[in-house]
Structures are given as structure tokens and as C-alpha cells.
Scaffold this motif. Structure first.
Motif, PDB file in Angstrom:
ATOM      1  N   LEU A  72       0.972  -1.220   0.087  1.00 37.14           N
ATOM      2  CA  LEU A  72       0.154   0.064  -0.090  1.00 37.14           C
ATOM      3  C   LEU A  72       0.942   1.303   0.084  1.00 37.14           C
ATOM      4  N   MET A  73       0.703   2.257  -0.803  1.00 33.43           N
ATOM      5  CA  MET A  73       1.168   3.654  -0.668  1.00 33.43           C
ATOM      6  C   MET A  73       0.352   4.771  -1.094  1.00 33.43           C
ATOM      7  N   LEU A  74       0.343   5.597  -0.112  1.00 34.46           N
ATOM      8  CA  LEU A  74      -0.221   6.970   0.049  1.00 34.46           C
ATOM      9  C   LEU A  74       0.555   8.162  -0.078  1.00 34.46           C
ATOM     10  N   SER A  75       0.278   9.027  -1.076  1.00 33.76           N
ATOM     11  CA  SER A  75       0.959  10.383  -1.155  1.00 33.76           C
ATOM     12  C   SER A  75      -0.101  11.387  -1.142  1.00 33.76           C
ATOM     13  N   GLY A 102       6.934   0.726   7.892  1.00 35.95           N
ATOM     14  CA  GLY A 102       7.105   0.823   6.459  1.00 35.95           C
ATOM     15  C   GLY A 102       8.046   1.732   6.206  1.00 35.95           C
ATOM     16  N   ASP A 103       7.855   2.395   4.960  1.00 34.66           N
ATOM     17  CA  ASP A 103       8.844   3.525   4.542  1.00 34.66           C
ATOM     18  C   ASP A 103       7.868   4.856   4.325  1.00 34.66           C
ATOM     19  N   TRP A 104       8.649   5.788   4.758  1.00 39.95           N
ATOM     20  CA  TRP A 104       8.177   7.278   4.919  1.00 39.95           C
ATOM     21  C   TRP A 104       9.151   7.954   3.724  1.00 39.95           C
ATOM     22  N   THR A 105       8.719   8.710   2.927  1.00 41.55           N
ATOM     23  CA  THR A 105       9.718   9.289   1.850  1.00 41.55           C
ATOM     24  C   THR A 105       9.141  10.727   1.736  1.00 41.55           C
ATOM     25  N   PHE A 106      10.092  11.615   1.989  1.00 45.01           N
ATOM     26  CA  PHE A 106       9.853  13.156   1.933  1.00 45.01           C
ATOM     27  C   PHE A 106      10.801  13.682   0.864  1.00 45.01           C
ATOM     28  N   PRO A 122       7.000  19.972  -2.376  1.00 45.94           N
ATOM     29  CA  PRO A 122       7.348  18.911  -1.568  1.00 45.94           C
ATOM     30  C   PRO A 122       6.255  17.828  -1.812  1.00 45.94           C
ATOM     31  N   SER A 123       6.581  16.604  -1.634  1.00 42.18           N
ATOM     32  CA  SER A 123       5.691  15.472  -1.374  1.00 42.18           C
ATOM     33  C   SER A 123       6.036  14.624  -0.315  1.00 42.18           C
ATOM     34  N   LEU A 124       4.965  13.956   0.231  1.00 41.78           N
ATOM     35  CA  LEU A 124       5.296  13.180   1.268  1.00 41.78           C
ATOM     36  C   LEU A 124       4.507  11.715   0.874  1.00 41.78           C
ATOM     37  N   SER A 125       5.178  10.627   1.075  1.00 37.05           N
ATOM     38  CA  SER A 125       4.492   9.298   0.733  1.00 37.05           C
ATOM     39  C   SER A 125       4.886   8.166   1.882  1.00 37.05           C
ATOM     40  N   TYR A 126       3.864   7.407   1.800  1.00 37.34           N
ATOM     41  CA  TYR A 126       4.141   6.084   2.847  1.00 37.34           C
ATOM     42  C   TYR A 126       3.707   4.912   2.557  1.00 37.34           C
ATOM     43  N   SER A 127       4.599   3.849   2.703  1.00 33.36           N
ATOM     44  CA  SER A 127       4.170   2.795   1.906  1.00 33.36           C
ATOM     45  C   SER A 127       4.722   1.698   2.922  1.00 33.36           C
TER      46      SER A 127
END
Length: 799
Positions: free
Chosen positions: A254-257, A750-754, A791-796
Motif C-alpha cells: 500500500l502506498m499513499l502520497s 513501513g517506508d516514509w519518503t519526503f 514538496p511531497s510525502l509518501s508512505y508505503s
């Protein structure tokens, strides 16, 4: 006692040494076989059970390396002896597996993803010396693990943009669809997903790639000497392979941004026999458009989605079937009165089979459909404008392994094409001043046969050569104009028409395409390669823009528009340093292109039943030098690519009114002499990494108006020479930080990407508009797609 002490120490040492040695697995049934023992196997992820495609299997004692196939399978031929097999894959812990080969047998290997240690450990997801030892030129494969280390674009890994970081590959702007490879247009690239061609690989006019990275296993770009099994395009092949599901357990991701989200599941439908993988991705980007300062854009709406389904059936050790479905959809409502939409749908079914130890078969059938539409609902002269293309094809090839370094591949392919260039449908709900109009559909067939032979003469010389024979038919039903001789094709020079029946051959083209490369190894870590490649292209993108747009028209070769023919010559030097920690290469190339599409000044390309009156034939040439340095080891990894190249066009016709720039060479729309990309990924700790991408390129050519004049009371711009000016140079810096969090089941696992795109807010111009001011030539205004830091922020997570 003095004699017993050494004996006791020897026994204790021997016992301790024996206990530390890994237990060797006896492989195969002992039938007294001494040579040509076949050891096959499959490599999978320990947790998910997914096949690991492109993993390496090395036998250090023999200096032999094998790469796993699309099912994670491999095969070794050994003599009867003891060995230690080494298994490697990017992002996974290396496995050393001792065996005793006594007979034909099979093993199964499960690998665990590793937590990166700060000690310098080299992890290769392929043969680390393949770039030196193979005869491939201009072929680059990136695994998804490598691509995911790049800064994401709007929260997502972008496959197409990742390819544009490689030498010789570029895009014309920040919202550009498609790729420009070694001086070729976007239509000269065959982009295929699971073997099926995709005609528009973008979402939101190029801001997003329309491929879900979580369903992709790896991506290979061929841009120099292209294998003979590929045909139909002049510049490159981008082959995207899907990832199959696990055959023994269920899982998902699952990924949300802040711009989009996606979800995927995979697992066994029948354990160890039938697996499925599904993925869906959608956008919620309208809040972003509403925040823009441009009043037209912030009153607009955009939506997109894409979906994938992959069903894999490894029904036996020697037979596997894979079905893949792909769909994508976009709509963009510009200022609430005009909606543009486009969609892709493709199906493919692949069969892989082995007939004994030496002969294997790959066969594939596919169906692809691409449609686009423009809907006007302004209340005045409402209309629908529809267009599309259908592509059905089959292809098969066989590989015969004559020896360990000697194999032959041969096969053929066939495709049937239907192009609907455009149909205008007035709204039936009101009285309209627009009349319905339909451009004639086009029908064509392409087929080809090919063979390729790859062999080595000792350790120094390797050769790959082959031949492809392409055939093409342009078919009816169709009504074709006849034009007067010694006059340019125009409405005024048309003298008659001829009608062709359904399926009747209007014109045919064919041609032989030799391809070959030779490698000479200077040492274990360096080699020189030279190659030649000839390609035929029977389909063209008719567009007056520098990038793919939904309103572009695909056009088949006919009696007026001949196939494009591309001859390419390449020479390269390849060198690895410090035990393959550093990979370097330098390649030079020259391309000669015949029958390039160019347009008459003031050409009208929309809803043209006789578009040959708007086109002129052109010659093209491209040349350049490409430098590439890649670092595989340590906290800091990444690569640097630099390309100096030129892409030129020339139009010479017997008619002065059709000449462009007086018949002199001029820059193509995507000529960008200097192109530099810097990629870096720094491992701060086990769970934290920082990535950066910096890109610089020369601004692309444009044509500015030189003056304006009055014609019947209207002010009109005067354009002189084509592509004599350039946009300002492009440069941009992107940064991202990735955190891998382990909260023992908590919601933030999970993975947090900024990430921040365009860190210093460069207003790179995507296009120019012109406004009329009294007493002066038309003035140019710059349009920047990303004019501020974004900027963007995603969580997977995986589950």
C-alpha cells in the motif's frame, strides 16, 4: 604424555574446524555420472515467495555466472565435484550454498532482504562484469530496487523519467511525455509492457508515468545494437517486464502520497501452481491544481488511474504461461468547458517452454487499444472529437544453445494495425454550426523474420550478428488521391481519386536489417565494442509539438509517406575499476535517418483526410558522445551521465515553397547538445537514506516570430527560419529522504519518503506564448510547469 598432547590438540582442532564448515547438500541421484551434470533451481523471496528475476548464481571455482529468468529459474552444467554456489540480488543478503554434485538435480533458494550495514559490502543484482564481457551495446537494465533509490516524482517512482537519467536519453521538458533517444523522436521508441506496445505511457500530459512501479520487475532499454527479435521502431526499445505473484503465500503493498495512492495484492490461486498479482493506482490531484496561480489551471480538474493483473502458471519445470492485463485512463477538464481524455488497454499471453537441455521457446500474443477524445461543452458548438489505434500481434522465437558460449536465436512476428485518425461528432442536444466529419481509417500489416548468432572465440573476442527481414502492407478500404506530376501536393494539384476494396493491397514495403556487434577484451575489466544497426519504422506520430500530446495523430506509411529507415554506427570503450566497484563507459555514435516527417509552414494537422498535403519528406542525422560513471559500493552510490549530441533535419524538394531554411541542416525540436545528470544515494544509517538528482541540459530549439504584418485587417506573425532560437537552459535539483521504520506492528511501520522537486525554484520554461503589443513584434511569455519548490510525502507498507 608428550606424544599424546599433539594428538589431542590435532583432534580438537579437527573437530572444531569440522563443526564450523557448512554442511554440503548432495544434489542429484548418484548414478555414476561424472560430467555434464545439470543442476537447475529457482530463487525466491523468503517472506513473499516471489520469484527473484535477474538474481545471479556464481560458481567461484569455475568463474561461471548465470542470471535467473522471469520465473527466478537458473541452470548450471557441472562436473562431479564439490562446489560453493553464491547467490546475490540487489537489496538481499548474499547466500553461500555448498553442494556436492553427483547427478542431475534441482534446488530451491530463498533469500532475505537485508538491512544495509555500514561496512562496505558489494551487492550486485546481475553479473558485475556483464557490461565488459557481453557483446551488448547501449543496453541498460535497471531493477526496480535501483530505480526506487532515485528521488520520487510527486511521491512516486517514475520509470520513464528514470530512463532519462541515462546517457543518450532525454526529455524535452518537465511535463514531457515519452523519451528522445540518440536524436530520435518520441515515436521512434517502442515502449512495451509484458510484450504489448503502449502508445501513450503517461498520465496528466507527462507529469506521471502510467506504469505502477510495484507491478514492474525490471526495465531494459536498448538504444544501440538492438536484438533482431525487436523491430518496427527506429531509435530504441523499452522493454518493461511485470512482476509475477507469489506461488505459496499471500501478501500485498500500500502506498499513499499527497498526490496519488496505490494498492496491490498477490498470492497463490493454486499453491505452487498458479499465482496472481493485481495492482491499482489512482490520483487525487485536484487540490494541487486549485492551488496554482494560473486562473485557467486552478479552475481545471484532472483524474487518472491505472490497473494491472498478472496471472502466472508455472505448470511444470519446463513450461510456464503468463497472462498480463494493463489499463490506464486520464481525463483533464480545462477551465470546465473542454475535457481531454485518453486510455490504454492491453492484454498479453506468453508461453515459455524448454525442449530438452539446448532448445527453448518463447511465444506471445497481444492486443492493445489506445483511444483519445476531446469533449467541448462550452454551450456553443459543442462537439466530440475521437481518435485511436488498435494493434494485434503474435511473435515467437526459439533459442538453441549450441555450446556454453555459442547460441542461435530465430523466429518471427506479425501484427495487424487499425488507425482511426479522427472523427468529429457535433452535439445532438442543440443546433450546432459544426458539421460531422470522419477521416478515413487506415489499415496495415507488419511482419518479420529474424535470426541472431552469439558466440565467443576464447576469452578475448565475442561476436553477435543477425539479420531481420521486415515486410509491410498498406491495405484498403481507402480512397486515395492522385496528384499532378511536377507540382507540390495540395488541394489545387489533385486531379483524380482511386478507390481500393477491403483488404486490397495499396502499397508494400520491405527491407533487410543487418545488425551486429563485436567485443574485444583488453583485460578482465575492460573491453572495446563496435556495432552497426539498421531499423525500419512503418508508423509515424503526426504532431506539431515537441512532446507526445493526446491530440497527436498516428499515421501509417502509405504511397506518399515512406517508412523511416535508420542506420546507426557505434563504438565504445568499457572499463570497471576496483573489483567492479566503479563501472565506466564511453560511447560514440552516428545515425542516418531517411524519410523523417516534417511539416509545411502553417500546416493544419487536425482532421485531415489528405494529410500528405501538409507534410514534406526530410532527412535526419544525429551524432554524439556519451560518458557514464557508476558507483556500486559503499554509503554513497549513484552515477554520472553526460551526453554531447546533435539532432539535425534537412528538407530538400524540387518545389521552392516546400523548402525549409533554404535546404540547409537545422536543429530538430529535441536537439539539446549538452545533457548532464548527477545521481546520488547516501546511506545515513540502516534505516535512513538521502537521494539527490541534478540535471542540466541545453534549452531546446524554438521558432520565434521575426515581425508582424497586417492582412485584411488582422495582425499576423511572420516566421522566417525554423528552430533558429532556443529556450533558456534547463537545470533542476531534486532531493528526497527515506525512512524505514519498524514499530513492531504499529501504524507507522513501513517506508516514509519526503521529497522536494525543484529545490531552488528554477522556472524552467516548458513552452512560450506570444502576445501582441502595439508597435513591436509579438512578445514571448514563458510557461513553467514547476516554477516553485514542490514538496511531497509518501508512505508505503508491505503486508
Amino acid at each position: 604424555m608428550k606424544r599424546l598432547l599433539p594428538l589431542i590438540l590435532f583432534l580438537l582442532t579437527h573437530v572444531a574446524f569440522t563443526q564450523t564448515q557448512p554442511k554440503r547438500e548432495v544434489v542429484g541421484r548418484d548414478v555414476g555420472q561424472l560430467k555434464n551434470i545439470k543442476i537447475s533451481g529457482r530463487i525466491m523471496d523468503e517472506i513473499t515467495g516471489e520469484a527473484l528475476v535477474g538474481a545471479t548464481v556464481t560458481v567461484p571455482e569455475l568463474n561461471v555466472t548465470r542470471i535467473t529468468d522471469s520465473n527466478g529459474g537458473f541452470e548450471l552444467v557441472l562436473d562431479r565435484a564439490e562446489y560453493i554456489l553464491e547467490f546475490r540480488y540487489v537489496g538481499y543478503e548474499t547466500i553461500k550454498y555448498p553442494i556436492v554434485a553427483v547427478g542431475d538435480g534441482r534446488i530451491s533458494i530463498r533469500m532475505l532482504q537485508e538491512d544495509f550495514q555500514l561496512d562496505d559490502v558489494v551487492i550486485f543484482g546481475r553479473d558485475p562484469e556483464k557490461n565488459i564481457r557481453s557483446t551488448d551495446m547501449g543496453a541498460i537494465t535497471l531493477s526496480m530496487n535501483s530505480i526506487k533509490e532515485l528521488p520520487p516524482f510527486l511521491g512516486e517512482v517514475d520509470i520513464i523519467r528514470s530512463m532519462a537519467t541515462l546517457p543518450g536519453v532525454s526529455q524535452v521538458g518537465e511535463a514531457a511525455a515519452g523519451l528522445n533517444v540518440r536524436g530520435g523522436g518520441a515515436d521512434q521508441n517502442l515502449i512495451q509492457f509484458a510484450g504489448a506496445p503502449i502508445y501513450n505511457p503517461t498520465h496528466l500530459f507527462g507529469l506521471f508515468t502510467s506504469f505502477n512501479a510495484d507491478v514492474v520487475n525490471d526495465v531494459t532499454l536498448y538504444k544501440s545494437v538492438i536484438p533482431t527479435r525487436y523491430g518496427g521502431r527506429g531509435s530504441s526499445i523499452l522493454d518493461i517486464l511485470p512482476k509475477t505473484g507469489s506461488i505459496d503465500k499471500w501478501g500485498g503493498d500500500l502506498m499513499l502520497s499527497n498526490f496519488s495512492g496505490k494498492i496491490g495484492v498477490n498470492g497463490p490461486l493454486i499453491k505452487n501452481k498458479l499465482s496472481v498479482r493485481g495492482g491499482f493506482r489512482g490520483s487525487y490531484i485536484n487540490w494541487f491544481l486549485g492551488a496554482l496561480s494560473n486562473p485557467d489551471l486552478n479552475n481545471s480538474q484532472a483524474n487518472f488511474y491505472d490497473g494491472n493483473l498478472v496471472i502466472s502458471a508455472p505448470i511444470s519445470e519446463n513450461n510456464e504461461f503468463t497472462y498480463s492485463y494493463y489499463t490506464s485512463y486520464d481525463d483533464f477538464a480545462f477551465a470546465s468547458d473542454t475535457t481531454i481524455s485518453w486510455k490504454n488497454n492491453s492484454h498479453s499471453l506468453q508461453w515459455k517452454s524448454k525442449f530438452g537441455e539446448k532448445l527453448s521457446l518463447e511465444a506471445l500474443g497481444y492486443y492493445t487499444q489506445y483511444d483519445y477524445s476531446i469533449f467541448n461543452r462550452s454551450g456553443i458548438n459543442d462537439f466530440d472529437l475521437n481518435s485511436g489505434i488498435q494493434d494485434f500481434g503474435i511473435k515467437a522465437f526459439m533459442t538453441y544453445q549450441i555450446g556454453e558460449n555459442n547460441r542461435v536465436t530465430f523466429g518471427g512476428d506479425f501484427k495487424d494495425l487499425t488507425v482511426q485518425p479522427g472523427e468529429l461528432i457535433p452535439s445532438s442536444e442543440q443546433e450546432s454550426g459544426i458539421l460531422p466529419k470522419k477521416v478515413q481509417d487506415e489499415f496495415g500489416r507488419e511482419s518479420g523474420v529474424h535470426f541472431q548468432h552469439e558466440l565467443e572465440f576464447g576469452e578475448k573476442i565475442g561476436i553477435s550478428y543477425g539479420l531481420r527481414y521486415d515486410m509491410y502492407q498498406y491495405l484498403g478500404p481507402r480512397t486515395v488521391r492522385q496528384y499532378a506530376e511536377n507540382q507540390p501536393k495540395s488541394e489545387g494539384s489533385a486531379i483524380s481519386e482511386r478507390s481500393y476494396a477491403d483488404g486490397e493491397n495499396i502499397i508494400s514495403y520491405d527491407g533487410l536489417g543487418p545488425r551486429g556487434s563485436i567485443r574485444y577484451s583488453l583485460s578482465k575489466y575492460s573491453s572495446i565494442k563496435a556495432g552497426y544497426n539498421k531499423m525500419y519504422q512503418f508508423i509515424h506520430l503526426i504532431s506539431n509539438t515537441a512532446t507526445i500530446a493526446p491530440t497527436d495523430v498516428w499515421k501509417l506509411s502509405d504511397e506518399f509517406l515512406k517508412p523511416q529507415i535508420v542506420d546507426q554506427y557505434s563504438l565504445g570503450f568499457y572499463n570497471n575499476f576496483k573489483g567492479n566497484i566503479f563501472e565506466t563507459s564511453i560511447e560514440v555514435y552516428y545515425k542516418d535517418i531517411q524519410n523523417v516527417v516534417e511539416y509545411k509552414d502553417g500546416a493544419n494537422l487536425i482532421l485531415q483526410n489528405h494529410i500528405e498535403t501538409e507534410l514534406v519528406p526530410a532527412q535526419g542525422r544525429a551524432y554524439g558522445i556519451e560518458l557514464y560513471v557508476k558507483k556500486n559500493l559503499g554509503r554513497l552510490t549513484g552515477w554520472v551521465s553526460y551526453t554531447y549530441s546533435r539532432s539535425l533535419r534537412r528538407v530538400i524538394t524540387p518545389f521552392e515553397e516546400e523548402m525549409i531554411n533554404d535546404g540547409e541542416w537545422f536543429a530538430s525540436n529535441f536537439d539539446k547538445p549538452h545533457d548532464l545528470t548527477l545521481i546520488g544515494n547516501y546511506k545515513v544509517s540502516t534505516n535512513t537514506s538521502i537521494s539527490a538528482t541534478f540535471g542540466y541540459s541545453t534549452g531546446r530549439p524554438v521558432t520565434f516570430p521575426e515581425a508582424k504584418f497586417d492582412y485584411s485587417g488582422n495582425n499576423l506573425a511572420f516566421f522566417d527560419r525554423r528552430n533558429e532560437q532556443r529556450l533558456p537552459d534547463f537545470h533542476r535539483l531534486d532531493l528526497s529522504v527515506n525512512f524505514k521504520l519498524k514499530g513492531k506492528g504499529k501504524f507507522y511501520d513501513g517506508d516514509w519518503t519526503f521529497s522536494v522537486l525543484n529545490v531552488y525554484g528554477r522556472r524552467n520554461p516548458f513552452s512560450l506564448f506570444f502576445v501582441d503589443e502595439a508597435g513591436a513584434p509579438p512578445q514571448a511569455l514563458r510557461l513553467a510547469v514547476l516554477g516553485v519548490p514542490l514538496p511531497s510525502l509518501s508512505y508505503s507498507i508491505k503486508f
